[in-house]
Design a protein around this motif. Structure first.
Motif, short mmCIF file in Angstrom:
data_model
loop_
_atom_site.label_atom_id
_atom_site.label_comp_id
_atom_site.label_asym_id
_atom_site.label_seq_id
_atom_site.Cartn_x
_atom_site.Cartn_y
_atom_site.Cartn_z
N ASN A 177 0.84 -1.20 0.00
CA ASN A 177 0.00 0.00 0.00
C ASN A 177 0.87 1.25 0.00
N ALA A 178 0.27 2.36 -0.34
CA ALA A 178 1.02 3.61 -0.41
C ALA A 178 1.54 4.05 0.96
N ASP A 179 0.91 3.58 2.03
CA ASP A 179 1.38 3.96 3.36
C ASP A 179 2.31 2.92 3.97
N ASP A 180 2.87 2.03 3.14
CA ASP A 180 3.90 1.10 3.57
C ASP A 180 5.28 1.66 3.21
N ALA A 181 6.30 1.18 3.91
CA ALA A 181 7.69 1.52 3.59
C ALA A 181 8.49 0.22 3.52
N ILE A 182 9.20 0.00 2.42
CA ILE A 182 10.01 -1.19 2.22
C ILE A 182 11.48 -0.80 2.25
N VAL A 183 12.27 -1.47 3.09
CA VAL A 183 13.70 -1.22 3.18
C VAL A 183 14.44 -2.16 2.24
N ASP A 184 15.29 -1.60 1.40
CA ASP A 184 16.07 -2.35 0.43
C ASP A 184 17.55 -2.17 0.76
N VAL A 185 18.23 -3.26 1.12
CA VAL A 185 19.63 -3.19 1.56
C VAL A 185 20.55 -3.66 0.43
N HIS A 186 21.63 -2.89 0.20
CA HIS A 186 22.67 -3.32 -0.73
C HIS A 186 23.74 -4.06 0.08
N TYR A 187 23.62 -5.38 0.14
CA TYR A 187 24.47 -6.16 1.04
C TYR A 187 25.94 -6.07 0.67
N PHE A 188 26.73 -5.60 1.62
CA PHE A 188 28.19 -5.57 1.53
C PHE A 188 28.68 -4.74 0.34
N GLY A 189 27.85 -3.84 -0.17
CA GLY A 189 28.24 -3.01 -1.30
C GLY A 189 27.75 -3.51 -2.64
N HIS A 190 27.06 -4.65 -2.66
CA HIS A 190 26.51 -5.20 -3.90
C HIS A 190 25.11 -4.64 -4.10
N LYS A 191 24.90 -3.91 -5.17
CA LYS A 191 23.64 -3.22 -5.39
C LYS A 191 22.57 -4.20 -5.87
N SER A 192 21.50 -4.24 -5.15
CA SER A 192 20.41 -5.15 -5.48
C SER A 192 19.48 -4.52 -6.49
N SER A 193 18.65 -5.38 -7.11
CA SER A 193 17.62 -4.86 -8.00
C SER A 193 16.51 -4.23 -7.16
N ALA A 194 15.91 -3.19 -7.70
CA ALA A 194 14.87 -2.47 -6.97
C ALA A 194 13.59 -3.29 -6.89
N PRO A 195 12.74 -3.02 -5.89
CA PRO A 195 11.43 -3.69 -5.85
C PRO A 195 10.65 -3.45 -7.13
N VAL A 196 9.82 -4.41 -7.49
CA VAL A 196 9.07 -4.34 -8.75
C VAL A 196 8.09 -3.18 -8.73
N GLU A 197 7.70 -2.76 -9.91
CA GLU A 197 6.86 -1.57 -10.03
C GLU A 197 5.47 -1.75 -9.45
N SER A 198 5.04 -3.00 -9.29
CA SER A 198 3.70 -3.22 -8.73
C SER A 198 3.63 -2.85 -7.26
N ILE A 199 4.79 -2.66 -6.62
CA ILE A 199 4.83 -2.26 -5.22
C ILE A 199 4.68 -0.75 -5.15
N SER A 200 3.64 -0.30 -4.47
CA SER A 200 3.36 1.13 -4.40
C SER A 200 3.96 1.78 -3.16
N ALA A 201 4.63 1.01 -2.32
CA ALA A 201 5.16 1.53 -1.07
C ALA A 201 6.32 2.50 -1.31
N THR A 202 6.60 3.31 -0.30
CA THR A 202 7.82 4.11 -0.29
C THR A 202 9.02 3.18 -0.15
N VAL A 203 10.05 3.40 -0.95
CA VAL A 203 11.25 2.57 -0.91
C VAL A 203 12.34 3.31 -0.13
N LEU A 204 12.88 2.66 0.89
CA LEU A 204 13.99 3.20 1.69
C LEU A 204 15.24 2.41 1.33
N GLU A 205 16.14 3.02 0.59
CA GLU A 205 17.34 2.35 0.11
C GLU A 205 18.44 2.50 1.15
#
Length: 435
Positions: A177-205
């Motif tokens: 939902n738009a009022d969710d926040a998803i944390v996306d971690v780049h483990y050990f400096g390796h950049k991960s792929s971003a959450p898919v576009e179907s996710i409407s939450a705020t992304v915290l990188e």
């Protein structure tokens, strides 16, 4: 809501922090010397006067201005929903490229990052004042500190998790939902792929494992930076991971937080430390209690004079040396050529093998770390959340230091110790206490 003002002198800031941007709070100070005691504060909406406070600070009782300000805020706040209220620190930066008067005092220059005393302080401020989510979704493979921030500081925010595999692949939530926040971690400096576009939450990188090599947001950019698909997006992180500093955290972009008072005792202890036990106690102090405060000047000076490209090159070289010469375990992450590894992760066939090797290295003053033990809060929810791979990572992996202040000769010491351990019987070694 903003912190309660300590004295009458704090009332103007309190009004602005509590009422803007729904209202305009303006001051009409007297000019000239010795006029500091006179005040005139006006609250406007659509250029119409809503309330006013005037007087002489020398003639009003302690706390009386605070009480009047609170009454005004209560009355005006009833006209606007708290759910719609946005903190003044989220207002777009004022347009300071417009013509300015010729004067010795002008609005201060600002930076393209907002600095904090720690990564968890930056994360907590985002949750408290920038996003105010209904739910936070963390990966199952995660540092304890972020779990503690939500559990201890925000008990009313729902905490959920998404799964991370033993190869560090992420299974993001299929919807949000738009009022969710998803944390996306780049483990050990390796950049991960971003959450898919179907996710409407705020992304915290979470950028804690990466050096500050990428261009941050311009101070004139909008403070809520949208992602390429239109979602709200923030980048934050701890600076003590990638830099050799006593404290520090950041959020990309220009914000104006009201920092909490902080004597930085843990940073003081790190700077005073002459043994690893003091460094460990400083970490324990931060784990027990942290504040949403500013970075110390000593740490900021180190960060600003660090040459990130040279540091990244050294870390890549150290990681490559261990990839080619460390004769035990297998590399956990394959880094891209443009990535700057924070640590060299290694996986082992068994927990006993990993622990034996770790203690063997410690006896030779080579100290490694385990990223990360699974948080107790997550263990208590394993009936509904898949933490099998997070537990496997806790039990089978080891992280080796490859910081830019370490040389190839020190990487060679690690590899020589690994060869000695294998020759001597490897996992059959008795685990000895390092005290």
């Amino acid at each position: 809501m903003p912190s309660f003002p300590a004295t009458n002198n704090d009332v103007y800031c309190y009004l602005k922090q509590s009422l803007e941007p729904d209202f305009d709070v303006v001051s009409d100070p007297q000019v000239g010397y010795f006029a500091q005691w006179l005040f005139s504060y006006r609250i406007l909406k659509d250029q119409q006067l809503q309330a006013e406070l005037q007087g002489d600070f020398r003639k009003i009782p302690a706390g009386s201005l605070i009480n009047k300000a609170q009454g005004i805020i209560r009355n005006l706040r009833s006209e606007t929903s708290e759910a719609q209220h946005k903190h003044s620190s989220q207002k777009p930066a004022p347009n300071r490229t417009a013509a300015l008067p010729i004067a010795s005092r002008l609005p201060p220059l600002t930076d393209s990052r907002t600095w904090f005393s720690s990564g968890r302080a930056a994360f907590a401020w985002l949750l408290k004042d920038a996003i105010r989510p209904r739910r936070v979704i963390l990966p199952t493979f995660i540092c304890w500190s972020l779990v503690d921030v939500v559990v201890q500081r925000f008990p009313n925010i729902q905490l959920d998790f998404y799964s991370v595999s033993r190869t560090l692949n992420k299974t993001y939530p299929v919807s949000s939902n738009a009022d969710d926040a998803i944390v996306d971690v780049h483990y050990f400096g390796h950049k991960s792929s971003a959450p898919v576009e179907s996710i409407s939450a705020t992304v915290l990188e979470d950028w804690s494992h990466c050096p500050l090599t990428e261009s941050p947001l311009s101070p004139t950019d909008q403070r809520l930076r949208p992602g390429s698909d239109g979602r709200n997006f923030y980048r934050f992180g701890s600076l003590r991971k990638a830099y050799r500093v006593a404290d520090g955290g950041f959020i990309d972009g220009l914000f104006n937080p009201k920092y909490e008072s902080d004597a930085h005792p843990d940073a003081w202890l790190r700077l005073a430390a002459n043994h690893w036990t003091d460094l460990r106690e400083a970490e324990n102090m931060l784990d027990r209690e942290f504040r949403i405060s500013d970075i110390s000047s000593q740490s900021l000076a180190v960060i600003l004079k660090t040459q990130p490209q040279l540091a990244a090159d050294r870390r890549r070289a150290n990681n490559s040396y261990l990839n080619e010469n460390l004769a035990t375990g297998n590399a956990l992450v394959k880094f891209a050529n443009n990535e700057a590894p924070l640590l060299h992760g290694r996986r082992f066939d068994s927990e006993d093998e990993r622990n034996s090797f770790r203690h063997f290295l410690a006896d030779r003053q080579i100290f490694t770390s385990i990223h990360w033990p699974v948080h107790e809060h997550l263990k208590q929810r394993q009936d509904t959340i898949d933490i099998e791979d997070a537990l496997w990572l806790e039990q089978h992996t080891l992280a080796f230091p490859i910081s830019d202040h370490l040389t190839e000769q020190q990487m060679e010491q690690i590899c020589d110790a690994a060869a000695e351990w294998k020759r001597a019987g490897a996992s059959r070694f008795a685990i000895r206490s390092t005290g």
